[in-house]
Design a protein around this motif. Structure first.
Motif, short mmCIF file in Angstrom:
data_model
loop_
_atom_site.label_atom_id
_atom_site.label_comp_id
_atom_site.label_asym_id
_atom_site.label_seq_id
_atom_site.Cartn_x
_atom_site.Cartn_y
_atom_site.Cartn_z
N LYS A 1 8.63 -51.53 -17.27
CA LYS A 1 9.64 -50.48 -17.45
C LYS A 1 9.27 -49.27 -16.60
CE LYS A 1 7.60 -48.51 -21.69
NZ LYS A 1 7.87 -48.14 -23.11
N VAL A 2 10.29 -48.64 -16.07
CA VAL A 2 10.12 -47.50 -15.15
C VAL A 2 10.94 -46.35 -15.69
CG1 VAL A 2 10.27 -46.73 -12.76
CG2 VAL A 2 9.89 -49.15 -13.26
N SER A 3 10.42 -45.14 -15.55
CA SER A 3 11.11 -43.96 -16.05
C SER A 3 12.46 -43.79 -15.36
CB SER A 3 10.25 -42.71 -15.83
OG SER A 3 9.97 -42.54 -14.45
N SER A 4 13.44 -43.38 -16.13
CA SER A 4 14.79 -43.22 -15.62
C SER A 4 14.93 -41.90 -14.86
CB SER A 4 15.79 -43.25 -16.78
OG SER A 4 17.10 -43.03 -16.33
N LEU A 5 15.71 -41.96 -13.78
CA LEU A 5 16.00 -40.76 -12.99
C LEU A 5 17.38 -40.20 -13.29
CD1 LEU A 5 14.63 -41.99 -9.52
CD2 LEU A 5 13.43 -40.68 -11.31
N ASP A 6 17.97 -40.67 -14.36
CA ASP A 6 19.31 -40.21 -14.71
C ASP A 6 19.27 -38.76 -15.18
OD1 ASP A 6 22.06 -40.36 -15.24
OD2 ASP A 6 21.68 -40.85 -17.34
N GLY A 7 20.04 -37.90 -14.52
CA GLY A 7 20.13 -36.50 -14.91
C GLY A 7 19.06 -35.61 -14.33
N THR A 8 18.18 -36.14 -13.49
CA THR A 8 17.12 -35.32 -12.89
C THR A 8 17.47 -35.04 -11.43
OG1 THR A 8 15.88 -37.30 -12.27
CG2 THR A 8 15.38 -36.29 -14.41
N VAL A 9 17.19 -33.83 -11.00
CA VAL A 9 17.46 -33.43 -9.62
C VAL A 9 16.21 -33.58 -8.77
CG1 VAL A 9 18.23 -31.55 -8.13
CG2 VAL A 9 19.25 -31.85 -10.41
N ILE A 10 15.10 -33.11 -9.28
CA ILE A 10 13.82 -33.16 -8.56
C ILE A 10 12.87 -34.06 -9.35
CG2 ILE A 10 11.87 -31.84 -7.68
CD1 ILE A 10 13.71 -29.43 -7.49
N THR A 11 12.34 -35.05 -8.67
CA THR A 11 11.41 -35.99 -9.31
C THR A 11 10.00 -35.63 -8.89
OG1 THR A 11 13.10 -37.72 -9.24
CG2 THR A 11 10.83 -38.40 -9.62
N THR A 12 9.21 -35.23 -9.87
CA THR A 12 7.81 -34.88 -9.58
C THR A 12 6.85 -36.00 -9.94
OG1 THR A 12 7.61 -33.86 -11.78
CG2 THR A 12 8.28 -32.43 -9.93
N ALA A 13 7.25 -36.89 -10.83
CA ALA A 13 6.37 -37.98 -11.27
C ALA A 13 7.22 -39.14 -11.75
CB ALA A 13 5.41 -37.52 -12.35
N THR A 14 6.66 -40.32 -11.63
CA THR A 14 7.31 -41.55 -12.09
C THR A 14 6.41 -42.21 -13.12
OG1 THR A 14 8.37 -41.87 -9.93
CG2 THR A 14 8.25 -43.77 -11.40
N TYR A 15 6.97 -42.47 -14.27
CA TYR A 15 6.23 -43.10 -15.36
C TYR A 15 6.61 -44.58 -15.42
CZ TYR A 15 5.40 -38.29 -16.88
OH TYR A 15 5.04 -36.96 -16.93
N TRP A 16 5.62 -45.40 -15.58
CA TRP A 16 5.86 -46.83 -15.71
C TRP A 16 4.75 -47.44 -16.57
CZ3 TRP A 16 1.84 -49.70 -13.69
CH2 TRP A 16 1.05 -49.07 -12.73
N SER A 17 5.02 -48.58 -17.12
CA SER A 17 4.05 -49.24 -17.99
C SER A 17 4.36 -50.73 -18.05
CB SER A 17 4.07 -48.63 -19.41
OG SER A 17 5.33 -48.84 -20.01
N ASN A 18 3.37 -51.46 -18.54
CA ASN A 18 3.52 -52.91 -18.74
C ASN A 18 2.95 -53.26 -20.10
OD1 ASN A 18 0.80 -52.64 -18.31
ND2 ASN A 18 0.73 -53.87 -16.44
N LEU A 19 2.53 -54.49 -20.28
CA LEU A 19 2.01 -54.92 -21.58
C LEU A 19 0.59 -54.47 -21.84
CD1 LEU A 19 3.35 -58.60 -21.69
CD2 LEU A 19 4.35 -56.55 -22.72
N LEU B 1 14.90 -50.88 -16.87
CA LEU B 1 14.30 -52.21 -16.70
C LEU B 1 13.51 -52.26 -15.40
CD1 LEU B 1 17.33 -54.43 -17.76
CD2 LEU B 1 15.50 -53.52 -19.20
N GLY B 2 12.28 -52.80 -15.49
CA GLY B 2 11.43 -52.92 -14.32
C GLY B 2 11.60 -54.26 -13.62
N ALA B 3 10.96 -54.39 -12.49
CA ALA B 3 11.07 -55.61 -11.69
C ALA B 3 10.42 -56.80 -12.38
CB ALA B 3 10.42 -55.38 -10.32
N ALA B 4 9.41 -56.56 -13.21
CA ALA B 4 8.71 -57.67 -13.86
C ALA B 4 9.64 -58.45 -14.80
CB ALA B 4 7.51 -57.15 -14.63
N LEU B 5 10.59 -57.75 -15.42
CA LEU B 5 11.49 -58.45 -16.33
C LEU B 5 12.40 -59.42 -15.59
CD1 LEU B 5 12.50 -55.48 -18.67
CD2 LEU B 5 10.86 -57.30 -19.12
#
Length: 234
Positions: free
Chosen positions: A28-46, A155-159
């Motif tokens: 899973k990857v953090s959503s960029l919906d509603g954000t103008v400036i992206t300073t960091a990307t959050y992601w995780s797995n099992l 949804l991330g690429a792993a799924l």
């Protein structure tokens, strides 16, 4: 034999994709919906959760306790591990049960082993499909929940890799089982035809023999009655 080779190729490819899904990072990857400036990307797995800043540097943190994890993550771990193990056993049994190999015993025994391998592949695909679907359901339910105020994920690429591998495993296992069933059906039909032909041949032979043979001699009491001459009393 060509159906078995095709089924083995599909199922093995699916198992490789499922195995690669387990350690993949982007579940899973953090959503960029509603954000103008992206300073960091959050992601995780099992196994861990990470954050990647704008410079490309990632900082990860492993999950500290297995028992303190959410229930859906523990369920996904168990299902994915079961899928990998079932796919491994399915690959081994398929190599033993295929017609193009010289091991496994008689044809009947090899057919049973190949059918068992197909069942393992199908179960492997179902386990992986269940794990990916459960994880995706949790992500989508949090994303569309208006009361959820924490970080939302997509949804991330792993799924998608896991879903593709699951479909290939199910298809390969199904084709392998059906190919074995068709072979057994054809062999049973040939055996029945040959048995019926031999029976008709024997019956025709008996009919021809009964027509050509002579009637048995009559051994009744009348035919064996003695004929006495007049000199027999002298």
């Amino acid at each position: 034999m060509y159906q078995e080779i095709l089924a083995f190729a599909l199922a093995t490819s699916g198992w490789v994709l499922v195995s690669s899904t387990l350690p993949t990072d982007y579940w899973k990857v953090s959503s960029l919906d509603g954000t103008v400036i992206t300073t960091a990307t959050y992601w995780s797995n099992l196994w861990k959760t990470c954050v990647t800043d704008s410079t490309g540097v990632s900082n990860c943190k492993d999950f500290p306790s297995m028992l303190a994890l959410d229930g859906y993550i523990q369920a996904c771990r168990g299902l994915m591990i079961a899928a990998v193990c079932l796919g491994f056993f399915g690959t081994v049994f398929a190599l033993v049960g295929m017609k193009c190999t010289k091991i496994g015993g008689s044809d009947k025994t090899k057919a049973r082993i190949a059918c068992f391998a197909g069942a393992n592949f199908i179960l492997s695909g179902l386990c992986s499909l269940s794990a990916c679907s459960l994880y995706a359901h949790r992500i989508t339910s949090e994303f569309f929940n208006p009361m959820f105020v924490a970080q939302k994920y997509e949804l991330g690429a792993a799924l998608f890799i896991g879903w593709a591998g699951s479909v290939l495993c199910v298809l390969g296992g199904g084709v392998l089982c059906f190919s074995v069933a068709d072979c057994c059906k054809k062999s049973h039909t040939d055996y029945t035809y040959k048995g019926a032909a031999s029976h008709s041949h024997i019956s025709s032979y008996q009919r021809g023999k009964s027509i050509s043979q002579r009637p048995p001699p009559d051994y009744s009491s009348s035919s064996r009655a003695p004929n006495f001459d007049k000199n027999v009393y002298v």
